[in-house]
Design an enzyme around this catalytic site. Structure first.
Site, PDB file in Angstrom:
ATOM      1  N   GLU A 109       3.437   9.913  -6.544  1.00 35.15           N
ATOM      2  CA  GLU A 109       2.819   8.722  -6.809  1.00 35.15           C
ATOM      3  C   GLU A 109       1.310   9.102  -7.098  1.00 35.15           C
ATOM      4  OE1 GLU A 109       2.211   5.192  -4.400  1.00 35.15           O
ATOM      5  OE2 GLU A 109       2.676   4.093  -6.291  1.00 35.15           O
TER       6      GLU A 109
ATOM      7  N   GLY B 146       1.006  -1.062  -0.101  1.00 38.08           N
ATOM      8  CA  GLY B 146       0.076  -0.032  -0.104  1.00 38.08           C
ATOM      9  C   GLY B 146       0.866   1.017  -0.072  1.00 38.08           C
ATOM     10  N   SER B 147       0.294   2.171   0.696  1.00 38.34           N
ATOM     11  CA  SER B 147       0.763   3.379   0.575  1.00 38.34           C
ATOM     12  C   SER B 147       2.303   3.813   1.398  1.00 38.34           C
ATOM     13  CB  SER B 147       0.061   4.734   0.784  1.00 38.34           C
ATOM     14  OG  SER B 147      -0.475   4.452   2.279  1.00 38.34           O
TER      15      SER B 147
ATOM     16  N   GLU C 159       5.513  -3.617   0.717  1.00 34.69           N
ATOM     17  CA  GLU C 159       5.624  -3.075  -0.714  1.00 34.69           C
ATOM     18  C   GLU C 159       4.965  -2.058  -0.602  1.00 34.69           C
ATOM     19  OE1 GLU C 159       5.032  -2.425  -4.154  1.00 34.69           O
ATOM     20  OE2 GLU C 159       3.826  -4.430  -4.356  1.00 34.69           O
TER      21      GLU C 159
ATOM     22  N   CYS D  58       1.792  -0.136  -8.391  1.00 30.91           N
ATOM     23  CA  CYS D  58       2.814   0.533  -7.552  1.00 30.91           C
ATOM     24  C   CYS D  58       3.884   0.526  -8.430  1.00 30.91           C
ATOM     25  CB  CYS D  58       3.116  -0.455  -6.481  1.00 30.91           C
ATOM     26  SG  CYS D  58       3.191  -1.996  -6.632  1.00 30.91           S
TER      27      CYS D  58
ATOM     28  N   ALA E  14       2.854   6.100   3.583  1.00 33.33           N
ATOM     29  CA  ALA E  14       2.351   6.654   4.861  1.00 33.33           C
ATOM     30  C   ALA E  14       2.030   5.566   5.615  1.00 33.33           C
ATOM     31  CB  ALA E  14       1.371   7.666   4.889  1.00 33.33           C
ATOM     32  N   THR E  15       1.141   4.593   5.176  1.00 30.87           N
ATOM     33  CA  THR E  15       0.582   3.374   5.948  1.00 30.87           C
ATOM     34  C   THR E  15       1.649   2.465   6.260  1.00 30.87           C
ATOM     35  OG1 THR E  15      -1.385   3.890   5.279  1.00 30.87           O
ATOM     36  CG2 THR E  15      -1.325   1.706   5.991  1.00 30.87           C
ATOM     37  N   GLY E  16       2.795   2.250   5.351  1.00 33.83           N
ATOM     38  CA  GLY E  16       3.622   1.272   5.526  1.00 33.83           C
ATOM     39  C   GLY E  16       4.544   1.786   6.784  1.00 33.83           C
TER      40      GLY E  16
END
Ligand code: NAD
Length: 490
Positions: free
Chosen positions: A394, A238-239, A260, A294, A241-243
């Protein structure tokens, strides 16, 4: 075209529940998530928004399942179950593809390919289960040392909405191959196929509780899964920020992570490239899944000698693309949600404000038969400065940023000029230039004369902000075993 009504009839009942301990867990008094068809905006199903307690329940079930019949299976038996899961999914690929098209918007043909890929992950890792060998280490005549691989335990899988089903299986297939159990948290926009899959796994004989799915929002169910002390590894796509949030949460209980994350991947077209071959490849690299991949090739770095001709070709082909509902098998379907559409519109509007020249596109697309859908035109933004927002951030939509350069050296410098490092491509007949690029670009995967050509058995992951760890291929197994070293003194 199959209509939405006909597709729903062919699918039968859509899930309205989560799946924990072999049981359907329905909405009850919980909040809900709404699952909509991005092509029309139509409500497809309403599912429970799983709570922290639901996650705790699913994790305790998965922890208990580590010691049950799952642990007693011989490796070849575990492999057979994974193979059967792959076969069952292949057999039901048409039905799952309809679900993926309705849930995520992707053209039906692409949905079929991604369901087949989801099934292939099970079959690929099925063959590895009885080959997870350790090593022996020479310590002289009076000692014997060997290593063995043991499961890490309960694994958490937090999945995005862009390729919902195959993102689940590329995580859980190697996790199960290594003897772990799993709790899956699908994206709130696209939970349907994941719930169906867990039922399928139990139908083919995977013991109850080995895989569970908690539907719901990231901030509650996802965060609770990442924070749970009994989850020993978290696989997230995912993004960025969330990672980062997930990595922070995992750090508190020292769980390992596979992340990822996003990309702004460069696609270099050198002056000697075969443009007949490169043009369709560039378009597929950026427009596949409406640009919501991605590793999409979103920065087109072009030598000036061919820049104008190539942009003309790309604009002409982009304008000729058919945009429509996924069930009509268009060249390009909708974006996942109105929120994502507004994100892409925001990028385009800001670019217009900066005076950026669009060779084509740049606006939401009207699809007369599905006016409630979230469509955006295939877009080529020309003459982009390497530091512009459109070359750095992105977009996650069908927007190509073209950056003209004077030389191969400049192209390589521009290619490395972002925080990301996921994928990179090049078109050239000059093998030396291609290999120089492959050796100097900071990216987890490099494609020479064929973007996205690696398939599902080649390791995939990113450098820098694009993530940590690798999925797919044999490298995709690494995260799911601990190594135990045993030393015997004779
Ligand atoms: P996201 O990263 O917020 O969501 C992905 C998954 O993480 C979902 O299952 C979500 O519920 C979950 N999640 C969200 N917050 C969480 C938290 N605090 N703890 C644990 N799990 C959490 O992505 P998004 O908001 O749906 O999309 C935003 C952007 O992310 C996109 O525009 C795109 O740039 C990027 N994205 C990248 C990929 C990829 O394949 N790398 C996929 C989807 C989105």
């Amino acid at each position: 075209m199959t209509s939405i009504k006909e597709a729903l009839e062919q699918i039968g009942e859509l899930p309205t529940h989560m799946w924990i301990a072999g049981q359907k867990v329905s909405i009850g008094s919980r909040q809900t998530i709404e699952c909509r068809d991005p092509g029309s905006g139509q409500l497809l199903s309403t599912l429970p928004a799983g709570s922290k307690d639901d996650v705790a329940h699913a994790v305790s079930v998965a922890k208990a399942a580590l010691k049950g019949p799952w642990a007693d299976l011989l490796p070849k038996e575990r492999g057979r179950l994974l193979w059967k899961a792959g076969e069952a999914l292949h057999a039901q690929a048409a039905q799952y593809a309809l679900v993926e098209t309705l849930d995520s918007g992707k053209p039906l043909q692409d949905a079929k390919v991604s369901v087949q890929r989801a099934a292939d992950y099970f079959m690929y890792y099925a063959g590895m289960v009885d080959k997870l060998e350790g090593t022996s280490v020479p310590l002289g005549p009076n000692k014997v040392a060997y290593t063995e691989k043991v499961p890490v335990g309960v694994t958490g899988h937090i999945v995005p909405w862009n390729v919902p089903l195959s993102m689940v299986t590329r995580g859980i297939a190697p996790a199960l191959a290594c003897g772990n159990t799993a709790v899956v948290k699908p994206a709130e926009d696209t939970p349907l196929a994941a719930v169906m899959l867990i039922e399928l796994l139990e139908e083919v004989g995977v013991p109850v509780g080995v895989v569970n799915v908690v539907t719901g929002f990231g901030s509650e169910a996802g965060q609770a899964l990442a924070e749970h002390p009994d989850v020993r590894h978290i696989t997230f796509t995912g993004s960025v920020a969330t990672g980062k949030k997930i990595m922070h949460a995992a750090a508190d209980h020292l769980a390992s992570v596979t992340l990822e994350l996003g990309g702004k991947s460069p696609h270099l077209i050198l002056g000697d490239a075969d443009l007949d071959r490169a043009t369709p490849d560039i378009l597929a690299a950026v427009y596949k899944n409406a640009g919501q991949i991605c590793s999409s090739g979103t920065r087109l770095i072009v030598e000036k000698a061919i820049h104008n001709e190539l942009v003309d070709r790309l604009a002409e082909k982009s304008e000729a693309m058919q945009i429509g509902h996924g069930l009509s098998n268009p060249d390009m379907g909708p974006l996942i949600s109105n929120r994502q559409l507004q994100t892409v519109v925001g990028f385009a509007d800001r670019a217009k404000g900066r005076g950026i020249d669009f060779a084509c596109g740049g606006n939401p697309a009207r699809v007369a038969s599905n006016q409630g859908g979230y469509y955006f035109e295939p877009t080529v933004a020309n003459n982009i400065d390497p530091d512009d927002e459109l070359a750095q951030k992105e977009v996650f939509g069908p927007v190509l940023s073209v950056i003209p350069v004077a030389s191969v050296d400049e192209a390589i410098e521009v290619a490395n000029n972002t925080d990301y490092g996921l994928a990179a491509g090049i078109h050239t007949k000059d093998i030396t230039a291609a290999m120089r690029f492959a050796k100097s670009v900071e990216a987890g995967q490099v494609y020479i004369n064929g973007y996205h050509s690696s398939g599902d058995t080649v390791p995939f992951g990113g450098f820098r902000d694009s993530g940590i760890g690798r999925e797919k291929g044999l490298a995709g197994l690494d995260a799911y075993s601990e190594t135990r070293a045993v030393t015997i003194t004779l």
